[in-house]
Write an enzyme that holds these catalytic residues in place. Structure first.
Site, PDB file in Angstrom:
ATOM      1  CE  LYS A  10      -3.772  -2.425   2.359  1.00 13.67           C
ATOM      2  NZ  LYS A  10      -4.733  -2.414   3.507  1.00 13.67           N
ATOM      3  CE1 TYR A  50      -8.971  -3.287   0.431  1.00 14.51           C
ATOM      4  CE2 TYR A  50      -8.298  -1.239  -0.589  1.00 14.51           C
ATOM      5  CZ  TYR A  50      -7.991  -2.373   0.144  1.00 14.51           C
ATOM      6  OH  TYR A  50      -6.701  -2.594   0.576  1.00 14.51           O
ATOM      7  CG  ASN A 113      -3.417  -2.866   6.938  1.00 11.46           C
ATOM      8  OD1 ASN A 113      -3.290  -2.391   5.802  1.00 11.46           O
ATOM      9  ND2 ASN A 113      -4.442  -3.621   7.277  1.00 11.46           N
ATOM     10  CG  HIS A 116      -4.892  -6.412  -0.547  1.00 15.50           C
ATOM     11  ND1 HIS A 116      -6.111  -6.564   0.078  1.00 15.50           N
ATOM     12  CD2 HIS A 116      -4.938  -7.203  -1.652  1.00 15.50           C
ATOM     13  CE1 HIS A 116      -6.858  -7.404  -0.629  1.00 15.50           C
ATOM     14  NE2 HIS A 116      -6.176  -7.797  -1.685  1.00 15.50           N
ATOM     15  CD  GLU A 127      -8.307  -9.112  -4.085  1.00 16.38           C
ATOM     16  OE1 GLU A 127      -7.166  -9.553  -3.858  1.00 16.38           O
ATOM     17  OE2 GLU A 127      -9.153  -8.902  -3.196  1.00 16.38           O
TER      18      GLU A 127
HETATM   19  P1  IDP Z   1      -7.476  -7.518   5.025  1.00 14.81           P
HETATM   20  O1  IDP Z   1      -6.741  -6.385   4.319  1.00 14.81           O
HETATM   21  O2  IDP Z   1      -6.652  -8.095   6.145  1.00 14.81           O
HETATM   22  O3  IDP Z   1      -8.002  -8.558   4.090  1.00 14.81           O
HETATM   23  P2  IDP Z   1     -10.178  -6.442   5.298  1.00 14.81           P
HETATM   24  O4  IDP Z   1     -11.120  -6.752   6.419  1.00 14.81           O
HETATM   25  O5  IDP Z   1     -10.494  -6.997   3.938  1.00 14.81           O
HETATM   26  O6  IDP Z   1      -8.721  -6.850   5.774  1.00 14.81           O
HETATM   27  O7  IDP Z   1     -10.107  -4.851   5.215  1.00 14.81           O
HETATM   28  C1  IDP Z   1      -9.513  -4.222   4.109  1.00 14.81           C
HETATM   29  C2  IDP Z   1      -8.681  -3.061   4.592  1.00 14.81           C
HETATM   30  O8  IDP Z   1      -9.539  -2.074   5.140  1.00 14.81           O
HETATM   31  C3  IDP Z   1      -7.709  -3.392   5.723  1.00 14.81           C
HETATM   32  O9  IDP Z   1      -6.492  -3.932   5.263  1.00 14.81           O
HETATM   33  C4  IDP Z   1      -7.517  -2.049   6.388  1.00 14.81           C
HETATM   34  O10 IDP Z   1      -6.510  -1.280   5.727  1.00 14.81           O
HETATM   35  C5  IDP Z   1      -8.860  -1.367   6.171  1.00 14.81           C
HETATM   36  N1  IDP Z   1      -9.650  -1.458   7.395  1.00 14.81           N
HETATM   37  C6  IDP Z   1     -10.247  -2.551   7.931  1.00 14.81           C
HETATM   38  N2  IDP Z   1     -10.868  -2.258   9.065  1.00 14.81           N
HETATM   39  C7  IDP Z   1     -10.663  -0.923   9.276  1.00 14.81           C
HETATM   40  C8  IDP Z   1     -11.067  -0.012  10.312  1.00 14.81           C
HETATM   41  O11 IDP Z   1     -11.749  -0.372  11.265  1.00 14.81           O
HETATM   42  N3  IDP Z   1     -10.645   1.285  10.157  1.00 14.81           N
HETATM   43  C9  IDP Z   1      -9.893   1.710   9.104  1.00 14.81           C
HETATM   44  N4  IDP Z   1      -9.494   0.870   8.118  1.00 14.81           N
HETATM   45  C10 IDP Z   1      -9.882  -0.411   8.208  1.00 14.81           C
END
Ligand code: IDP
Length: 148
Positions: A10, A50, A113, A116, A127
């Site tokens: 990212k 997303y 984080n 992805h 994807e």
């Molecule tokens: P993943 O990336 O581990 O598969 P997902 O649940 O698919 O997780 O969520 C996609 C992305 O959305 C996450 O990687 C994170 O960057 C963002 N995200 C998820 N939950 C939150 C939140 O509560 N606040 C802000 N961003 C979030």
């Protein structure tokens, strides 16, 4: 079972010079790089990628963040590539990600984080199709595969 997975560093990971270390982890694990490119996502592409989170409260924040600078998009191939990549990446919330995982080692907040990775082979196919054309996916053998 040979699989392909979509992995994306990212904008925070690109800015923090983590392309090299992250690519190294996937290489050293034994996966084969099938495609990779630096690309800045359009709002439309981000919303498609997303799409499953469209109704979530963090959706707009997520789209703004992911389009804020270039990402490094990749396709990796190997046995159980989807599941094993998710282990390498670690839990979505870096506060819960195990040290030794990418998010466990490099990230603090869930919004930024670093990386992805597809959560299923179906998501991976979808994807990969969003980010790469068929011609961009390289088919080649690595002699080292017999050792992995
Ligand atoms: P993943 O990336 O581990 O598969 P997902 O649940 O698919 O997780 O969520 C996609 C992305 O959305 C996450 O990687 C994170 O960057 C963002 N995200 C998820 N939950 C939150 C939140 O509560 N606040 C802000 N961003 C979030």
């Amino acid at each position: 079972m040979l699989e392909r997975t979509y992995v994306m560093i990212k904008p925070d990971g690109v800015q923090r010079n983590l392309i090299g270390p992250i690519v190294s982890r996937f290489e050293q694990k034994g996966f084969k790089l099938v495609a990779g490119k630096l690309v800045t996502l359009s709002k439309e592409t981000a919303e498609t990628h997303y799409g499953e989170h469209r109704e979530k409260p963090f959706f707009n924040e997520l789209v703004t963040f992911i389009t804020s600078g270039p990402v490094f998009a990749m396709v990796w191939e190997g046995e159980q590539a989807v599941k094993i990549s998710r282990h390498l990446i670690g839990a979505t919330n870096p506060a819960e990600a195990t040290p030794g995982s990418i998010r466990g080692d490099y990230a603090i907040q869930v919004g930024m984080n670093v990386i992805h990775g597809s959560d299923s082979t179906e998501s991976a196919d979808r994807e990969i199709g969003i980010f790469f054309s068929e011609e961009e996916l390289s088919t080649y053998e690595k002699n080292t595969n017999v050792w992995v």
